[in-house]
Design an enzyme around this catalytic site. Structure first.
Site, PDB file in Angstrom:
ATOM      1  N   GLU A 161      45.703 -30.279  17.598  1.00 38.88           N
ATOM      2  CA  GLU A 161      45.716 -29.935  16.177  1.00 38.88           C
ATOM      3  C   GLU A 161      44.380 -30.290  15.537  1.00 38.88           C
ATOM      4  O   GLU A 161      43.882 -29.548  14.689  1.00 38.88           O
ATOM      5  CB  GLU A 161      46.849 -30.684  15.474  1.00 38.88           C
ATOM      6  CG  GLU A 161      46.957 -30.373  13.996  1.00 38.88           C
ATOM      7  CD  GLU A 161      48.065 -31.144  13.302  1.00 38.88           C
ATOM      8  OE1 GLU A 161      48.238 -30.953  12.086  1.00 38.88           O
ATOM      9  OE2 GLU A 161      48.741 -31.951  13.972  1.00 38.88           O
ATOM     10  N   GLU A 298      50.594 -25.775   6.899  1.00 37.81           N
ATOM     11  CA  GLU A 298      50.910 -25.864   8.325  1.00 37.81           C
ATOM     12  C   GLU A 298      50.847 -24.428   8.846  1.00 37.81           C
ATOM     13  O   GLU A 298      51.717 -23.612   8.565  1.00 37.81           O
ATOM     14  CB  GLU A 298      52.310 -26.451   8.541  1.00 37.81           C
ATOM     15  CG  GLU A 298      52.499 -27.871   8.020  1.00 37.81           C
ATOM     16  CD  GLU A 298      51.995 -28.935   8.985  1.00 37.81           C
ATOM     17  OE1 GLU A 298      51.446 -28.567  10.048  1.00 37.81           O
ATOM     18  OE2 GLU A 298      52.154 -30.124   8.682  1.00 37.81           O
TER      19      GLU A 298
END
Length: 334
Positions: A161, A298
């Site tokens: 990430e 997100e």
């Protein structure tokens, strides 16, 4: 031609064709080799990025979202990979010693966003995995205390990430700078770890940013797909008071969600937000401590194979950056 020169032999059509082919074929072949040398397709580069080695990330069920906790939403994540330095950014130094990135694109003086200040917050840090003690320390987020930061999620193949958020954030920076905005980053792979979630909020506040966007990717279970934008709830306690930013932050989030769909073709999350692509949270320090309009996004679920295929694609990441940048621009020009 002088009289003493021998006569030139006649050229036949066949001879001319052979000469042309002898030049054309090697040239094409050389071009093909060059194309292969730089990676061929985006898919090839995505596979290369996804195969980079990684280190173990958190397995305690907390969301690796800048130290923000989402116990019921994230599965244990795989390791964090670390890409090489981004050599595509050749802009001037915009660092100010307050946690802002030390590289940046110079704003276009006559762009539509000239005079606007945007802070982009790449979730997590590529080096957090080397500083687990430091990022585990708790910080005050106004309503309670939470850990400084976490290592973040990763795809099943190890694409982290932290690598994703840094890449997308740099792309957003370039797009917004081209439109005249002054863009600051909370980190640009220029810090040993962090910054902690409270400092991330302070960077946006100190910059008096017109908008702040924190870029993330989720780490839920397979089958959970899609993006969602996290909005600040009305919170007041300690140093946290979101009274003035709840409404403009929602407007910012709605603009980004709409443009993200348009540019990426992604759908709103099928597991958070009831199909709206929006989620209101009161437990995130990065939002609670902000005094300027701010949202989290997100961009997808790293642990779902279909979403992961998008997240590891450079072409898709450019589209994601375009959607976020367009949403920010629409908010700032409203």
């Amino acid at each position: 031609m002088s009289n003493g020169s021998p006569p030139s032999p006649p050229r036949s059509p066949g001879g001319t064709a052979l000469i042309v082919l002898s030049i054309f074929v090697p040239t094409c072949f050389a071009g093909w080799l060059g194309w292969q040398a730089i990676g061929g397709t985006d898919d090839g580069r995505a596979k290369e990025a996804a195969s980079r080695p990684s280190a173990a990330a958190r397995t305690d069920g907390r969301t690796p979202e800048g130290g923000e906790e989402k116990p019921s939403r994230r599965a244990p994540s795989a390791g964090a990979s670390r890409p090489g330095p981004d050599k595509s950014r050749g802009g001037k130094d915009t660092g100010s010693g307050d946690g802002a990135g030390q590289r940046g694109d110079s704003p276009a003086p006559d762009g539509p966003l000239a005079g606007k200040v945007v802070v982009i917050d790449p979730g997590h840090n590529l080096h957090n995995r080397d500083h687990t003690g430091e990022i585990a320390k708790s910080v005050d987020i106004g309503t309670h205390r939470k850990e400084c930061d976490t290592t973040g999620a990763a795809t099943n193949s190890g694409y982290s990430e932290a690598a994703f958020t840094l890449d997308v954030s740099r792309r957003i920076r370039t797009l917004l700078a081209d439109r005249g905005a002054t863009v600051k980053m909370t980190q640009d792979d220029d810090r040993p770890y962090g910054p902690c979630v409270d400092e991330r909020a302070r960077i946006g506040n100190k910059a008096k940013a017109d908008a702040v966007v924190s870029v993330h990717a989720d780490g839920s279970v397979t089958g959970n797909r899609g993006f969602h934008v996290i909005l600040p709830a009305s919170v007041r306690g300690g140093d946290a008071d979101t009274s003035d930013i709840v409404k403009p932050s929602r407007e910012l989030g709605e603009r980004i969600a709409g443009m993200f769909v348009r540019e990426t073709g992604s759908r709103p999350s099928n597991y958070i937000g009831g199909g709206t692509g929006l989620d209101v949270r009161s437990d995130l320090g990065g939002l609670n401590l902000s005094t300027v309009p701010k949202v989290f996004i997100e961009c997808g679920n790293m642990r779902d194979p279909d979403d992961a295929a998008d997240l590891t694609s450079p072409k898709w990441r450019q589209n994601a950056a375009q959607g976020i940048a367009n949403g920010i621009e629409h908010f700032l020009k409203k």
